[in-house]
Design a protein around this motif. Structure first.
Motif, PDB file in Angstrom:
ATOM      1  N   MET A  72      13.140 -11.879 -16.087  1.00 13.64           N
ATOM      2  CA  MET A  72      12.932 -11.354 -14.738  1.00 13.64           C
ATOM      3  C   MET A  72      12.628 -12.494 -13.761  1.00 13.64           C
ATOM      4  N   GLU A  73      11.764 -13.426 -14.197  1.00  8.12           N
ATOM      5  CA  GLU A  73      11.422 -14.568 -13.342  1.00  8.12           C
ATOM      6  C   GLU A  73      12.641 -15.458 -13.116  1.00  8.12           C
ATOM      7  N   ALA A  98      15.832 -14.562 -13.208  1.00  8.53           N
ATOM      8  CA  ALA A  98      16.785 -13.876 -12.326  1.00  8.53           C
ATOM      9  C   ALA A  98      16.319 -13.921 -10.880  1.00  8.53           C
ATOM     10  N   ILE A 125      14.729 -12.364  -7.221  1.00 12.52           N
ATOM     11  CA  ILE A 125      15.213 -11.285  -6.349  1.00 12.52           C
ATOM     12  C   ILE A 125      15.711 -11.902  -5.044  1.00 12.52           C
ATOM     13  N   ARG A 126      16.894 -11.486  -4.630  1.00  9.78           N
ATOM     14  CA  ARG A 126      17.535 -12.094  -3.460  1.00  9.78           C
ATOM     15  C   ARG A 126      16.880 -11.606  -2.163  1.00  9.78           C
ATOM     16  N   ARG A 176      16.871 -16.850  -3.579  1.00  7.09           N
ATOM     17  CA  ARG A 176      16.119 -15.824  -4.301  1.00  7.09           C
ATOM     18  C   ARG A 176      14.659 -16.255  -4.456  1.00  7.09           C
ATOM     19  N   HIS A 198      11.669 -16.426  -7.017  1.00  6.65           N
ATOM     20  CA  HIS A 198      11.404 -16.389  -8.460  1.00  6.65           C
ATOM     21  C   HIS A 198       9.883 -16.336  -8.656  1.00  6.65           C
ATOM     22  N   ASN A 214      15.468  -4.083 -20.717  1.00  4.27           N
ATOM     23  CA  ASN A 214      15.975  -5.464 -20.697  1.00  4.27           C
ATOM     24  C   ASN A 214      16.830  -5.756 -21.928  1.00  4.27           C
ATOM     25  N   ARG A 220      20.938  -7.013 -14.152  1.00  4.25           N
ATOM     26  CA  ARG A 220      19.706  -7.625 -14.669  1.00  4.25           C
ATOM     27  C   ARG A 220      18.476  -6.936 -14.096  1.00  4.25           C
ATOM     28  N   ILE A 222      15.097  -7.099 -12.435  1.00  2.94           N
ATOM     29  CA  ILE A 222      14.575  -8.161 -11.564  1.00  2.94           C
ATOM     30  C   ILE A 222      13.128  -7.950 -11.111  1.00  2.94           C
ATOM     31  N   GLU A 267      19.072  -4.998 -10.549  1.00  2.00           N
ATOM     32  CA  GLU A 267      20.195  -5.404  -9.706  1.00  2.00           C
ATOM     33  C   GLU A 267      21.453  -5.157 -10.542  1.00  2.00           C
TER      34      GLU A 267
END
Length: 878
Positions: free
Chosen positions: A492-493, A495, A497-498, A604, A606, A814, A825, A827, A837
């Protein structure tokens, strides 16, 4: 001029004051430490200020003193010392002994008498004397050379009042020796000195200021006013005489005391270092300049440099059953420490033929062969390893967290102390602020010790931790939930988030416009400009200029806390404006401006997700806190619009519906509550109907809202006072709501009562998945602490189970996404919500995975329901 100076400390008084002045603290062993910590804080503050060359601490003993022989009820009204403080007295003496500070105590005398005697002798020998005590009785010892220092602990900070003889006269209108005369007349409730009935502090001060002593006052008793005081002194002069003797501190005790032995030497000894480490007093460690005590194991720490030696090391490690690892990073991989035996503890640096890739490859081969590979922060290592066999990986920090989730640190030195009985220095102790690369150059021995300890502790503590997990029934929780969760969080970290930078800036600009509008409106309503962010200035505007009610005056001005302003909201138009102004400025600084600082080059954020922070088991979010994105106000919710998916992706958001209430239904086994959920009805409307005895179709929105507050309040162990504040109703009415709730759902009441009783017996509560949460507050002598403990015992099994369920869902979601090799993924996790996402071609698969894995995460007596939405931003998906 004689510069000799001695500090004399009233041990029991300062320990007692520290105990009540500081919040409860415990070390990793569960030993209470707040009194000792507070005592040392005061001691160091005084020594830093005084620059004294002599020091002694006096303590009371348990045996009766000459005062008890004189008056059997002396100190008879004092409550027994709380257990939490009692256990700290011998610890305090041990700490002082380790610091070479002389401690004096003698049967038959109080610490006051010993201090009085030492102070008098010291003054006669030409010393400047500082007496440190929280007991104002010692003011009678003040002279031109004897200073009485009275510390006060406020909100964790220490302030000290100083009194020489002139200061006593100025503050109390009597001389130091006349403090005794005051006590003779007014008595002392804390020591149960009777004094003269009916004569209080003001009258006593007036009498002594005029007549000097009780004897002289009695000689002129006919002139004393008021009449009541005169009659009382005439009738009870014998009590005044006895009270005077009780209040007089002896200055001629028969004690062996050598000033040479009181000379301050090195306080920060090796033994003191060990004591401070044992007590977890990290704040004081910077005072130590001693060579850090060495442990035997350090003799087996080696740096392996030659390629052949490194090859031999890894070949030998491949034969080991268990090993501990620490990757050492400096922007990139700098090297790795590995321990696979009590004498096989090495550091391999990435240099020459020993490349980063070579080290990673060799360690991966070991991971594939050992039965247990231990780390203290596995998540940080996942960038280098691919766990082919998850069952071999062991995070010692997470294991220690499960065993004691109340601690705030699970670093290698904490684990070494608690599980290996090794007192070892922290990275800060050994390397300060040096980077690993710099430390390896400038402090090679300290660097080697530091990194090798990290690997050694991971290796040596793992077996002990594993056994303790089995003993406590948490091995399955560790293996099936917490360890797989490390990988899910790492993914998650990684990937992230945008974030739409432009939209974030527009959001911030819009907030700034509203802030400026509100500023103008607030100034107009106030009739002048002022600093809205200054509580002092705001308080003056609201309560002095505008004369609003409910003013609460504090030492720094009027309180303008949110609860105060909310009560004033209907009193004046300025108050809602201020509340909105505060909300919007917080949104701007924390989110509009704050989030921009965390956007990486890939566009993104992180963030970090932490597994070992909360006592309930919930994951927490930092750098930034993405779990705290506001949702209660629309303007706050709009921030979610800036979180967007990549091109050809959409956001899929899945949220558990009332998970904690469903867990409560399961745990309580209450038939009505289970039926309400099984029938898939509106639980708040049903509760309102049953609690307020109203037909279901006639329940009003207000009744439903109140029932909702009770439903969720019960989960958090809410009191009638808390509910009354939340609903703006009387405490009595709130109490009736709660009672009616428990009559409606008797299973809930039974469950909550039993949870508290079980926690009192065992010292902890457990979730349905075996997670333990210790509740030491239940044994506290403090009512507020015990009440808090009862709430914890009620709500932790519920909140902890909810946390476990979302973790299980998160791990499984996951895994399924990765097993199917989807582009989508996971996120973000926000309490009971998962955000994926999802690639546009995979939306149906993602929705199916979320639904099946979240609803199937636990087998409860009621169904787990999921709310799921899809959108082109987090806002739209929510």
């Amino acid at each position: 001029m004689n510069d000799k100076k001695i500090v004399l400390i009233d041990g029991n008084s300062i320990l007692n004051r520290a105990f009540y002045g500081l919040p409860d603290l415990t070390n990793s062993e569960g030993l209470h430490t707040n009194a000792v910590f507070g005592f040392l804080s005061i001691l160091f503050k005084v020594l830093d200020e005084e620059h004294a060359d002599h020091l002694t601490v006096a303590f009371d003993r348990k045996e009766p003193t000459f005062r008890h022989e004189m008056f059997g009820d002396y100190k008879g009204t004092r409550k027994e010392m709380p257990e939490e403080l009692k256990e700290q007295v011998p610890v305090m003496k041990e700490v002082l002994k380790s610091m070479n500070v002389p401690v004096i105590e003698k049967a038959g005398y109080e610490a006051d008498d010993l201090i009085g005697t030492m102070a008098k002798r010291a003054e006669e020998e030409g010393y400047q004397v500082s007496v440190v005590s929280g007991d104002r009785d010692l003011l009678q010892l003040a002279t031109d050379k004897v200073k009485i220092r009275i510390p006060k602990t406020k909100k964790g900070r220490t302030e000290v009042e100083d009194y020489y003889a002139k200061d006593v006269l100025e503050a109390y209108q009597v001389s130091p020796v006349q403090i005794i005369e005051l006590k003779a007349l007014m008595g002392d409730q804390s020591d149960n000195i009777p004094g003269v009935p009916g004569i209080g502090e003001k009258t006593a001060t007036r009498i002594i200021a005029e007549y000097g002593s009780i004897e002289n006052a009695f000689g002129n008793v006919a002139d004393i006013k008021p009449n009541k005081a005169r009659e009382s002194l005439q009738n009870h002069y014998d009590m005044a005489q006895m009270s005077k003797k009780l209040a007089t501190i002896k200055t001629d005790c028969e004690i062996d005391y050598d000033f040479q032995e009181a000379e301050i030497g090195n306080l920060f000894t090796e033994e003191a270092y060990r004591q401070f480490k044992r007590l977890d007093f990290k704040n004081f460690m910077s005072r130590f300049e001693v060579e850090i005590p060495a442990n035997r194991v350090e003799g087996y720490f080696h740096k392996i440099t030659g390629f052949n030696e490194v090859e031999e090391l890894f070949a030998k490690a491949l034969e080991a059953e268990t090993a501990g690892f620490q990757f050492v990073e400096q922007g990139e991989l700098f090297g790795a420490a590995i321990a696979f035996g009590d004498k096989d503890i090495c550091f391999v640096q990435a240099q020459g033929f020993v490349t980063k890739e070579y080290i990673i490859d060799k360690i991966q081969k070991i991971l594939d062969t050992v039965k247990r590979a231990s780390f203290i922060n596995l998540k940080e290592a996942l960038i280098y390893i691919s766990p082919a066999n998850e069952g071999t990986l062991f995070d010692a920090g997470i294991a220690a967290y499960l065993l004691n989730p109340l601690k705030n640190s699970y670093e290698y030195e904490d684990l070494a102390k608690e599980y290996l009985s090794l007192l070892i220095p922290s990275r800060q102790d050994m390397l300060g602020k040096l980077s690993y690369e710099k430390a390896e150059e400038e402090k090679p021995e300290a660097f080697l010790n530091c990194v090798c300890y990290m690997a050694y502790v991971a290796y040596a503590a793992a077996g002990i931790l594993e056994e303790k997990l089995k003993e406590t029934g948490m091995e399955s929780l560790f293996r099936t939930v917490e360890m797989p969760l490390v990988q899910a969080i790492y993914d998650m970290e990684t990937a992230g988030i945008r974030v739409d930078k432009e939209q974030l800036k527009e959001y911030g600009d819009a907030l700034q416009v509203r802030i400026e509008e509100l500023e103008k409106e607030i100034y107009e309503a106030a009739g002048e400009q002022f600093n809205i962010n200054s509580p002092k200035q705001l308080g003056e505007i609201l309560f002095e200029r505008l004369k609003l009610p409910h003013a609460k005056k504090t030492k720094t001005g009027y309180s303008t806390a949110a609860d105060v302003l909310e009560k004033l909201a209907s009193e004046h138009s300025i108050v809602p404006m201020i509340l909105e102004y505060r909300q919007i400025t917080k949104l701007k600084s924390t989110y509009a401006d704050g989030l921009a600082n965390y956007i990486s080059e890939d566009g993104r954020i992180h963030g970090k997700f932490n597994q070992t922070i909360t006592a309930t088991g919930r994951i927490s979010s930092t750098e930034p806190n993405l779990q705290n994105i506001p949702i209660k106000m629309e303007l706050g919710r709009l921030i979610r619009k800036v979180f967007i998916p990549e091109q050809d992706y959409v956001m899929v958001d899945a949220d558990y519906s009332q998970i904690e209430l469903r867990v409560l239904a399961h745990l309580s086994n209450d038939e009505r509550l289970i039926k309400a959920y099984s029938d898939a009805k509106d639980i708040h409307r049903i509760t309102a109907s049953q609690v307020f005895h109203t037909p279901l179709d006639e329940v009003t929105p207000l009744q439903r809202s109140n029932a909702k507050a009770v439903n969720f309040g019960i989960v958090y162990g809410i009191s009638s006072f808390g509910l009354s504040q939340g609903l703006s109703i009387s405490r009595k009415e709130a109490g009736e709501y709660i009672n009616q709730y428990f009559e409606t759902y008797p299973g809930v009441k039974k469950f909550l009562d039993e949870a508290v009783e079980n926690a009192k017996e065992t010292g902890y509560v457990t979730t349905i998945f075996g997670r333990r949460r210790p509740v030491p507050e239940l044994k506290s002598s403090n009512f507020v602490q015990r009440s808090f403990g009862e709430r914890v015992a009620m709500n932790s099994p519920i909140q902890g189970a909810a946390a476990d369920i979302i973790k299980i869902a998160m791990v499984n979601v996951n895994k399924k996404i990765k097993e199917r090799k989807l582009k989508s993924r996971l996120i973000l996790q926000v309490h009971d919500e998962l955000l994926v996402e999802a690639h546009k071609d995979e939306v149906d698969q993602v929705r199916e995975i979320l639904l099946s894995e979240m609803s199937g995460a636990a087998d409860l007596a009621v169904p787990l329901e999921i709310d799921m939405h899809t959108g082109d931003s987090w806002y739209e998906a929510k």
